[in-house]
Scaffold this motif. Structure first.
Motif, PDB file in Angstrom:
ATOM      1  N   PHE A 469      29.979  71.619  34.189  1.00  0.00           N
ATOM      2  CA  PHE A 469      29.664  70.263  33.774  1.00  0.00           C
ATOM      3  C   PHE A 469      28.570  70.320  32.710  1.00  0.00           C
ATOM      4  O   PHE A 469      27.901  71.335  32.526  1.00  0.00           O
ATOM      5  N   GLY A 470      28.364  69.191  32.030  1.00  0.00           N
ATOM      6  CA  GLY A 470      27.332  69.130  31.005  1.00  0.00           C
ATOM      7  C   GLY A 470      27.647  68.048  29.997  1.00  0.00           C
ATOM      8  O   GLY A 470      28.314  67.056  30.310  1.00  0.00           O
ATOM      9  N   THR A 471      27.169  68.234  28.763  1.00  0.00           N
ATOM     10  CA  THR A 471      27.383  67.277  27.682  1.00  0.00           C
ATOM     11  C   THR A 471      28.352  67.873  26.673  1.00  0.00           C
ATOM     12  O   THR A 471      28.100  68.960  26.134  1.00  0.00           O
ATOM     13  N   PHE A 472      29.445  67.152  26.394  1.00  0.00           N
ATOM     14  CA  PHE A 472      30.548  67.681  25.597  1.00  0.00           C
ATOM     15  C   PHE A 472      30.633  66.947  24.257  1.00  0.00           C
ATOM     16  O   PHE A 472      30.610  65.712  24.214  1.00  0.00           O
ATOM     17  N   THR A 473      30.774  67.721  23.164  1.00  0.00           N
ATOM     18  CA  THR A 473      30.840  67.156  21.813  1.00  0.00           C
ATOM     19  C   THR A 473      31.846  67.953  20.991  1.00  0.00           C
ATOM     20  O   THR A 473      31.934  69.181  21.132  1.00  0.00           O
ATOM     21  N   ALA A 474      32.595  67.261  20.131  1.00  0.00           N
ATOM     22  CA  ALA A 474      33.562  67.932  19.261  1.00  0.00           C
ATOM     23  C   ALA A 474      32.976  68.126  17.870  1.00  0.00           C
ATOM     24  O   ALA A 474      32.273  67.254  17.348  1.00  0.00           O
ATOM     25  N   TYR A 475      33.264  69.290  17.276  1.00  0.00           N
ATOM     26  CA  TYR A 475      32.779  69.634  15.936  1.00  0.00           C
ATOM     27  C   TYR A 475      33.915  70.247  15.137  1.00  0.00           C
ATOM     28  O   TYR A 475      34.849  70.835  15.698  1.00  0.00           O
ATOM     29  N   ALA A 476      33.797  70.136  13.824  1.00  0.00           N
ATOM     30  CA  ALA A 476      34.634  70.918  12.909  1.00  0.00           C
ATOM     31  C   ALA A 476      33.750  72.033  12.361  1.00  0.00           C
ATOM     32  O   ALA A 476      32.735  71.779  11.709  1.00  0.00           O
ATOM     33  N   ASP A 477      34.109  73.266  12.666  1.00  0.00           N
ATOM     34  CA  ASP A 477      33.303  74.411  12.235  1.00  0.00           C
ATOM     35  C   ASP A 477      33.945  75.015  10.987  1.00  0.00           C
ATOM     36  O   ASP A 477      34.982  75.688  11.069  1.00  0.00           O
ATOM     37  N   ASN A 478      33.328  74.803   9.841  1.00  0.00           N
ATOM     38  CA  ASN A 478      33.836  75.346   8.573  1.00  0.00           C
ATOM     39  C   ASN A 478      32.960  76.460   8.019  1.00  0.00           C
ATOM     40  O   ASN A 478      33.206  76.962   6.925  1.00  0.00           O
TER      41      ASN A 478
END
Length: 599
Positions: A469-478
Motif C-alpha cells: 500500500f502507499g501513494t500511487f502516481t503515474a508518470y511518463a518517463d522520457n
C-alpha cells in the motif's frame, strides 16, 4: 506427507508427553559440515528477517572469504545459480537419500564448474544464470571441493548460507535437526509477552498489552503481576524471545512455542520445515504493524485469519476465549532445536470494563476476499490472498504534482503487509502523446521505500502490479539512463586498471545492461544489484579496444555510448627507500663541517 508426519509427532509430544526431547525423523551424521572450520553459525533457521524467515544456517567462515566449501554428502550438482541481491553465486546438490543441500553467497566455483558456467554465460550473453544440470555432468563425493566461500548477492558479510531441502517438495528442513557438531545447552531467552485483543483485526486493535518477563529457578514469570487482567474475552498471545548456542553471542531464532490454558492445549508454532512459497507468511507470523511503527517484533502464537504458512499447530483458531471472570492458568513452553526448553507460567482473568462504542467503518478489505476499490480515475484491485487480517480502508487523493500525468492516490500505508502484489489502474489527467505511451510508469511512494513499475495500457488507463500500500502516481518517463565515462581522453588509458566499473543511474531504475568490447559481449558482474564490474582477463588483451555500453531503464529508454581505450603492460615503479629519522640525523651529522681550533 513429511510435514503431516512431523506435525502429528510434535503435537502428540507437546500435548501429551510434555517431554524435554522430541522425536527426530532425520538422518544423523549423514551430512558433513560444509567448511573445514570448527562448526559455528551466525544465524539459524527461523531467525526473523525482513519479509521472510531465514531458511537455513549461516555458516561462519572466520570473517573472511575464499574458504574452501565441500559437498556435504555424495550426490550430484543439480542446480547452478547466479542472482544479484539474493543468493549471489550458489549451488544445489541432490543426494540419494531424497534430500538436497544448497550453498550460497559463494565466490568462484571449483575449476571445472567455473569453466562450464563461464561458457554458459558467454553463450547466452547473460551474467545471471539459473541452470538445472544433469546427474552425469557434475557428480560429487562427500567432502569434494565445490567452491570458495564469499560475500556475493544479498550477503552482509563473509559466510556460507547452507540449507537442507526435501528434493521432491523443495521444503527447507531445519539443519540443526541433522546432528551437526554444534554444542547447544542454552535454553531460549524469553523477554516479553504481548496480549492482543483478537475480537477485532490486529491492524485496528492498537498496541498490545506488554509485560517484561523474568527468569527464576522455576521458570519465567511476570514480576509483580500475580494476575493479568484482560478487558477483552478473546485474546491472542505474542512473544519476544531468542536462542543462543554455547559460546555464541548471536541472537538466533527460537524453534517452537506452545501454549496451554488450564492444562488444555491451545496453540503454538514449530519452525521445522518451510517452503520458499510460504516464507513471506512471516509477515503474518509477526506483529508487522507494531514493529513497522517502532515497536517490538513479537512472534504471534496463534495464526491470523488468512495465514497459510503451515507453521502453526493449533486447536481451532488458536485463540484464548475467556467465558467467565475466574482466574485461569496459562502455561507456555519454548524450545530450541536441541531440545532445550524454557517454561513460562502466568494467570489471567477476564475483567470486563465499560462497553466501548463500536467505531464506524465505511469500507473494509476482508482477507480471503478479492475486492476492487474504485475512486474516479483510480482503481486498486486486491486479490483474495493479499491480506492476512481485516483492514479498514483509508483513501485520499491530491491533484497532479509537477512531472506527473495523474493525481496521487493514497490507500492505507506500508505498515499493513501484503502477500504478493496488488493491481493499480490510473487514468491520466492529460493527453499522452503517442511517443510517450510506451514510456509510462507507476510509482508507489511509501513511508520507508519507493517502488516504480513499468505500466501497461488497458483501455484508457495505465496499470501495474506493486508490492505494498502507499501513494500511487503515474508518470511518463522520457529520460534515458546516465552513464559516466570510465576515464578521460580520446583514447582512455586503462593500463593501471584491473577492471572496468559502471554505476548507471536512472529515475525509474535499470532494467538491462550490456557491454561489448570490439563487438564481442563481455561478462560484467552485477552482484549487489547496482554496480556492473568487469575484471580484465584474456578476452581483453593488451592493445587498443572499442568499448560499447548499452543501458535500458524500466520504462524502455536506452542510452548507448562508445569509447576507445588502451591497455599496456604496466610495471609500477619500485618503492622509494625510506630513510629513518635516526639514520637521517647521523648522515647529516657526518656531513657537518668541523670547526678548526685557533692556534
Amino acid at each position: 506427507m513429511r510435514r503431516s508426519l512431523i506435525c502429528s509427532l510434535f503435537c502428540i509430544l507437546f500435548v501429551f508427553s510434555n517431554a524435554q526431547s522430541f522425536p527426530n525423523p532425520y538422518p544423523q551424521g549423514y551430512f558433513r559440515w560444509p567448511v573445514n572450520l570448527r562448526p559455528e553459525i551466525v544465524a539459524n533457521m527461523g531467525e526473523l528477517r525482513p519479509n521472510h524467515w531465514h531458511m537455513g544456517l549461516d555458516v561462519r567462515t572466520g570473517g573472511h572469504e575464499n574458504e574452501p566449501v565441500y559437498a556435504a554428502a555424495d550426490g550430484y550438482i543439480s542446480y547452478i545459480g547466479i542472482r544479484p541481491s539474493s543468493f549471489g553465486r550458489f549451488l544445489i546438490i541432490n543426494h540419494p537419500n531424497g534430500l538436497s543441500t544448497l550453498y550460497a553467497h559463494l565466490n568462484e566455483f571449483a575449476p571445472a564448474i567455473e569453466q562450464w558456467v563461464t561458457a554458459q554465460q558467454y553463450s547466452s550473453g547473460s551474467w545471471t544464470q539459473e541452470i538445472r544440470t544433469d546427474s552425469s555432468l557434475f557428480p560429487v563425493r562427500k567432502g569434494d571441493f565445490i567452491s570458495y566461500s564469499g560475500n556475493t548477492g544479498g550477503s552482509q558479510g563473509p559466510h556460507v548460507h547452507f540449507e537442507i531441502r526435501s528434493t521432491q517438495t523443495d521444503e527447507c528442513l531445519n539443519p540443526l535437526l541433522f546432528g551437526f557438531d554444534l554444542t547447544d545447552q542454552q535454553p531460549p531467552v524469553l523477554q516479553q509477552l504481548a496480549i492482543y485483543d483478537r475480537s477485532q483485526s490486529i491492524y485496528s486493535a492498537g498496541r498490545p498489552q506488554a509485560f517484561t518477563l523474568k527468569s527464576t529457578d522455576s521458570g519465567y514469570i511476570i514480576p509483580r503481576v500475580p494476575v493479568v487482567k484482560i478487558s477483552n474475552p478473546v485474546i491472542g498471545l505474542g512473544l519476544r524471545a531468542y536462542d543462543r548456542l554455547n559460546g555464541s553471542t548471536n541472537r538466533d531464532g527460537i524453534y517452537s512455542a506452545m501454549v496451554w490454558m488450564d492444562d488444555e492445549f491451545v496453540t503454538g508454532f514449530i519452525l521445522d520445515s518451510i517452503n520458499y512459497d510460504e516464507t513471506r507468511y512471516y509477515n503474518a507470523h509477526v506483529d508487522y504493524r507494531n514493529h513497522y511503527k517502532g515497536g517490538v517484533e513479537y512472534q504471534l502464537l496463534s495464526p491470523l485469519p488468512n495465514d497459510q504458512s503451515g507453521v502453526y499447530r493449533n486447536k481451532g483458531d488458536g485463540l484464548i476465549r475467556l467465558t467467565d471472570t475466574l482466574v485461569h492458568s496459562v502455561y507456555m513452553e519454548v524450545m530450541d532445536a536441541a531440545g532445550n526448553r524454557s517454561l513460562f507460567n502466568f494467570r489471567i482473568r477476564f475483567n470486563p470494563g465499560p462497553e466501548k462504542p463500536t467505531p464506524q467503518v465505511d469500507e473494509q478489505f476482508i482477507p480471503g476476499q478479492a475486492k476492487t476499490l474504485t475512486r474516479g480515475g483510480f482503481e486498486l484491485e486486491l486479490y483474495k490472498d493479499n491480506l492476512y487480517d481485516t483492514v479498514n480502508v483509508y483513501y485520499n487523493n491530491i491533484r497532479a504534482i509537477p512531472g506527473a500525468v495523474s493525481g496521487s492516490y493514497t490507500v492505507n500505508d506500508e505498515s499493513i503487509p501484503l502477500h504478493g502484489t496488488l493491481k493499480v489502474s490510473i487514468r491520466p489527467e492529460i493527453i499522452i502523446a503517442e511517443e510517450q505511451r510506451d514510456r509510462m510508469v507507476i510509482k508507489r511512494k511509501g513511508g520507508r521505500s519507493d517502488e516504480i513499475r513499468k505500466a501497461e495500457w488497458e483501455n484508457d488507463r495505465v496499470t501495474a502490479n506493486l508490492g505494498d500500500f502507499g501513494t500511487f502516481t503515474a508518470y511518463a518517463d522520457n529520460l534515458p539512463p546516465v552513464i559516466k565515462a570510465p576515464g578521460t581522453g580520446d583514447t582512455i588509458d586503462l593500463s593501471r586498471s584491473s577492471r572496468l566499473l559502471f554505476t548507471p543511474t536512472d529515475a525509474s531504475g535499470i532494467k538491462n545492461f550490456k557491454a561489448l568490447v570490439d563487438g564481442e559481449w563481455i561478462r560484467f558482474t552485477n552482484d549487489k544489484g547496482r554496480t556492473w564490474i568487469y575484471r580484465f582477463d584474456e578476452r581483453v588483451p593488451y592493445g587498443v579496444h572499442e568499448l560499447m555500453v548499452q543501458v535500458e531503464d524500466i520504462a524502455g529508454n536506452i542510452t548507448e555510448k562508445t569509447w576507445w581505450f588502451r591497455r599496456n603492460p604496466y610495471t609500477p615503479p619500485p618503492p622509494r627507500k625510506k630513510i629513518s629519522k635516526k639514520s637521517k640525523s647521523k648522515k647529516t651529522a657526518a656531513k657537518k663541517p668541523v670547526k678548526k681550533k685557533r692556534k
